[in-house]
Design a protein around this motif. Structure first.
Motif, mmCIF file in Angstrom:
data_model
loop_
_atom_site.group_PDB
_atom_site.id
_atom_site.type_symbol
_atom_site.label_atom_id
_atom_site.label_comp_id
_atom_site.label_asym_id
_atom_site.label_seq_id
_atom_site.Cartn_x
_atom_site.Cartn_y
_atom_site.Cartn_z
ATOM 1 N N VAL A 171 -4.498 10.569 -21.244
ATOM 2 C CA VAL A 171 -4.633 11.142 -20.030
ATOM 3 C C VAL A 171 -5.322 12.564 -19.946
ATOM 4 C CG1 VAL A 171 -3.330 12.580 -18.313
ATOM 5 C CG2 VAL A 171 -2.648 9.945 -18.903
ATOM 6 N N GLU A 172 -4.914 12.821 -21.113
ATOM 7 C CA GLU A 172 -5.648 14.236 -20.933
ATOM 8 C C GLU A 172 -6.876 14.863 -20.840
ATOM 9 O OE1 GLU A 172 -2.930 13.493 -22.836
ATOM 10 O OE2 GLU A 172 -1.159 15.005 -21.949
ATOM 11 N N THR A 173 -7.544 13.533 -22.158
ATOM 12 C CA THR A 173 -8.619 13.800 -21.806
ATOM 13 C C THR A 173 -9.390 13.341 -20.398
ATOM 14 O OG1 THR A 173 -9.034 12.927 -23.932
ATOM 15 C CG2 THR A 173 -10.464 12.652 -23.019
ATOM 16 N N VAL A 174 -9.209 11.743 -20.074
ATOM 17 C CA VAL A 174 -9.227 11.577 -19.110
ATOM 18 C C VAL A 174 -9.859 12.895 -17.334
ATOM 19 C CG1 VAL A 174 -9.280 10.109 -16.892
ATOM 20 C CG2 VAL A 174 -9.156 8.607 -19.420
ATOM 21 N N TRP A 175 -8.240 14.229 -17.273
ATOM 22 C CA TRP A 175 -8.070 14.977 -16.937
ATOM 23 C C TRP A 175 -9.207 15.358 -16.925
ATOM 24 C CZ3 TRP A 175 -5.337 15.889 -12.207
ATOM 25 C CH2 TRP A 175 -5.404 16.718 -11.933
ATOM 26 N N ARG A 176 -9.743 15.850 -18.301
ATOM 27 C CA ARG A 176 -10.871 16.398 -18.128
ATOM 28 C C ARG A 176 -12.177 15.931 -18.331
ATOM 29 N NH1 ARG A 176 -11.844 17.572 -23.683
ATOM 30 N NH2 ARG A 176 -13.260 19.461 -23.277
ATOM 31 N N TYR A 177 -12.718 14.958 -18.124
ATOM 32 C CA TYR A 177 -13.421 14.119 -17.619
ATOM 33 C C TYR A 177 -13.336 14.170 -15.491
ATOM 34 C CZ TYR A 177 -15.868 12.551 -20.961
ATOM 35 O OH TYR A 177 -16.249 12.468 -22.302
ATOM 36 N N ASP A 190 -18.858 20.196 -16.894
ATOM 37 C CA ASP A 190 -19.811 19.545 -17.416
ATOM 38 C C ASP A 190 -18.899 18.163 -17.263
ATOM 39 O OD1 ASP A 190 -20.959 22.082 -17.716
ATOM 40 O OD2 ASP A 190 -20.449 22.116 -19.810
ATOM 41 N N LEU A 191 -18.243 17.575 -18.092
ATOM 42 C CA LEU A 191 -17.875 15.995 -18.086
ATOM 43 C C LEU A 191 -17.866 15.634 -17.111
ATOM 44 C CD1 LEU A 191 -14.186 16.794 -20.628
ATOM 45 C CD2 LEU A 191 -17.032 16.394 -21.570
ATOM 46 N N ARG A 192 -17.846 16.132 -16.225
ATOM 47 C CA ARG A 192 -16.970 15.486 -15.068
ATOM 48 C C ARG A 192 -19.068 14.781 -15.219
ATOM 49 N NH1 ARG A 192 -15.058 18.727 -10.884
ATOM 50 N NH2 ARG A 192 -16.830 18.953 -9.956
ATOM 51 N N ALA A 193 -20.159 15.798 -14.806
ATOM 52 C CA ALA A 193 -21.760 15.383 -14.981
ATOM 53 C C ALA A 193 -21.801 14.087 -15.608
ATOM 54 C CB ALA A 193 -22.447 16.735 -14.817
ATOM 55 N N ARG A 194 -21.366 14.261 -16.652
ATOM 56 C CA ARG A 194 -21.916 12.596 -17.621
ATOM 57 C C ARG A 194 -21.409 11.659 -16.686
ATOM 58 N NH1 ARG A 194 -19.856 12.302 -22.912
ATOM 59 N NH2 ARG A 194 -22.085 11.345 -22.921
ATOM 60 N N TRP A 195 -20.738 11.484 -15.711
ATOM 61 C CA TRP A 195 -20.118 10.012 -15.216
ATOM 62 C C TRP A 195 -20.699 9.957 -14.009
ATOM 63 C CZ3 TRP A 195 -15.943 9.121 -11.778
ATOM 64 C CH2 TRP A 195 -14.973 10.443 -11.861
ATOM 65 N N PHE A 196 -20.321 11.032 -13.531
ATOM 66 C CA PHE A 196 -20.188 10.853 -11.669
ATOM 67 C C PHE A 196 -21.489 12.375 -11.557
ATOM 68 C CE2 PHE A 196 -17.595 12.812 -8.116
ATOM 69 C CZ PHE A 196 -18.169 11.849 -6.747
ATOM 70 N N MET A 197 -20.573 13.455 -11.011
ATOM 71 C CA MET A 197 -21.411 15.049 -9.939
ATOM 72 C C MET A 197 -20.645 16.293 -10.913
ATOM 73 S SD MET A 197 -22.792 14.075 -6.915
ATOM 74 C CE MET A 197 -21.296 13.017 -6.452
ATOM 75 N N GLY A 198 -21.280 17.101 -11.201
ATOM 76 C CA GLY A 198 -20.605 18.344 -11.800
ATOM 77 C C GLY A 198 -21.460 19.282 -11.298
ATOM 78 N N ALA A 252 -11.973 24.400 -4.464
ATOM 79 C CA ALA A 252 -14.133 23.946 -4.008
ATOM 80 C C ALA A 252 -13.904 22.640 -5.602
ATOM 81 C CB ALA A 252 -14.926 24.579 -3.899
ATOM 82 N N LEU A 253 -14.246 21.435 -5.100
ATOM 83 C CA LEU A 253 -14.847 20.696 -5.882
ATOM 84 C C LEU A 253 -16.590 20.128 -6.034
ATOM 85 C CD1 LEU A 253 -13.870 18.794 -8.356
ATOM 86 C CD2 LEU A 253 -13.709 16.915 -6.629
ATOM 87 N N GLY A 254 -16.805 21.257 -6.813
ATOM 88 C CA GLY A 254 -18.430 21.064 -7.119
ATOM 89 C C GLY A 254 -18.654 19.606 -7.010
ATOM 90 N N MET A 255 -20.249 19.633 -6.312
ATOM 91 C CA MET A 255 -21.219 18.423 -6.886
ATOM 92 C C MET A 255 -22.045 18.889 -6.757
ATOM 93 S SD MET A 255 -18.808 16.413 -6.182
ATOM 94 C CE MET A 255 -17.227 15.190 -5.570
ATOM 95 N N ASP A 292 -27.484 14.591 -9.227
ATOM 96 C CA ASP A 292 -28.091 14.194 -10.590
ATOM 97 C C ASP A 292 -28.266 13.543 -11.065
ATOM 98 O OD1 ASP A 292 -30.469 14.983 -12.377
ATOM 99 O OD2 ASP A 292 -28.706 16.517 -13.825
ATOM 100 N N HIS A 293 -27.865 11.846 -10.746
ATOM 101 C CA HIS A 293 -27.114 10.890 -10.782
ATOM 102 C C HIS A 293 -29.533 10.410 -12.010
ATOM 103 C CE1 HIS A 293 -24.472 10.959 -8.091
ATOM 104 N NE2 HIS A 293 -24.767 9.529 -8.083
ATOM 105 N N ALA A 294 -30.123 10.961 -11.699
ATOM 106 C CA ALA A 294 -30.327 10.865 -13.422
ATOM 107 C C ALA A 294 -30.413 11.340 -14.379
ATOM 108 C CB ALA A 294 -31.824 11.431 -13.085
ATOM 109 N N SER A 295 -29.518 11.960 -14.504
ATOM 110 C CA SER A 295 -28.622 12.355 -16.207
ATOM 111 C C SER A 295 -27.353 11.355 -16.469
ATOM 112 C CB SER A 295 -28.480 14.301 -15.838
ATOM 113 O OG SER A 295 -26.988 13.483 -15.071
ATOM 114 N N LEU A 296 -27.202 10.031 -15.186
ATOM 115 C CA LEU A 296 -26.406 9.480 -15.612
ATOM 116 C C LEU A 296 -26.738 8.354 -16.950
ATOM 117 C CD1 LEU A 296 -24.555 8.967 -12.727
ATOM 118 C CD2 LEU A 296 -24.101 10.750 -14.346
#
Length: 174
Positions: free
Chosen positions: A22-28, A33-41, A51-54, A57-61
């Motif tokens: 859970v702790e790792t998923v929470w970080r994502y 930087d981790l959220r940007a690896r699967w969604f949007m940072g 605020a949850l920044g969005m 940059d889906h090309a980086s996915l």
């Protein structure tokens, strides 16, 4: 892995069993930087009302060079934020979508041994077009999250997105 999905014209529900604690998923979810690896940072203030920044940059996915489809090209580099409506680290994150016009997204995490059961609910959709669009998007983004947490590669996010959108349309009878 569990891959339960429910798509209606007003609500989406996705359940995944992820290969990480859970702790790792929470970080994502909350670390840009981790959220940007699967969604949007994007800059994030992880508190209720924060605020949850969005940043689109889906090309980086994709791990390879994959062109952005024309219909999404105008969004490349676009940044905005959504409002965090509830946060209970490391188990619950809820935030508006499109300032609340397109509903609210709630992500719940529960430990199952060394794995995490994730339940994402996007409620308050405005109808079939939202359901197809967001259904395809969330399905694809969660597949990328699963792959990243398992240490795998994502060769072509946009191919996955096209497949996910078609699946959402079929579920909706389109």
């Amino acid at each position: 892995m569990t891959d339960c999905t429910s798509i209606t014209t007003h609500e989406l529900r996705f359940e995944r069993l992820l290969d990480a604690p859970v702790e790792t998923v929470w970080r994502y979810l909350v670390e840009p930087d981790l959220r940007a690896r699967w969604f949007m940072g994007g800059p994030t203030d992880p508190r209720e009302g924060g605020a949850l920044g969005m940043t689109f940059d889906h090309a980086s996915l994709s791990d390879g060079v994959v062109p952005t489809p024309e219909r999404f090209a105008a969004n490349v580099g676009k940044s905005w934020h959504e409002t965090i409506t509830r946060i209970e680290p490391p188990h619950l994150l809820a935030f508006t979508w499109n300032g609340g016009e397109a509903g609210e997204v709630t992500i719940e995490l529960a430990a199952e041994g060394n794995r995490t059961r994730l339940l994402l609910t996007h409620a308050g959709l405005r109808g079939p077009a939202d359901a197809r669009n967001f259904g395809g998007g969330w399905y694809a983004h969660l597949a990328v999250l699963q792959t990243r947490l398992a240490g795998g590669a994502v060769p072509d996010f946009w191919a996955l997105h096209r497949k996910s959108e078609a699946m959402s349309a079929a579920v909706l009878g389109e």
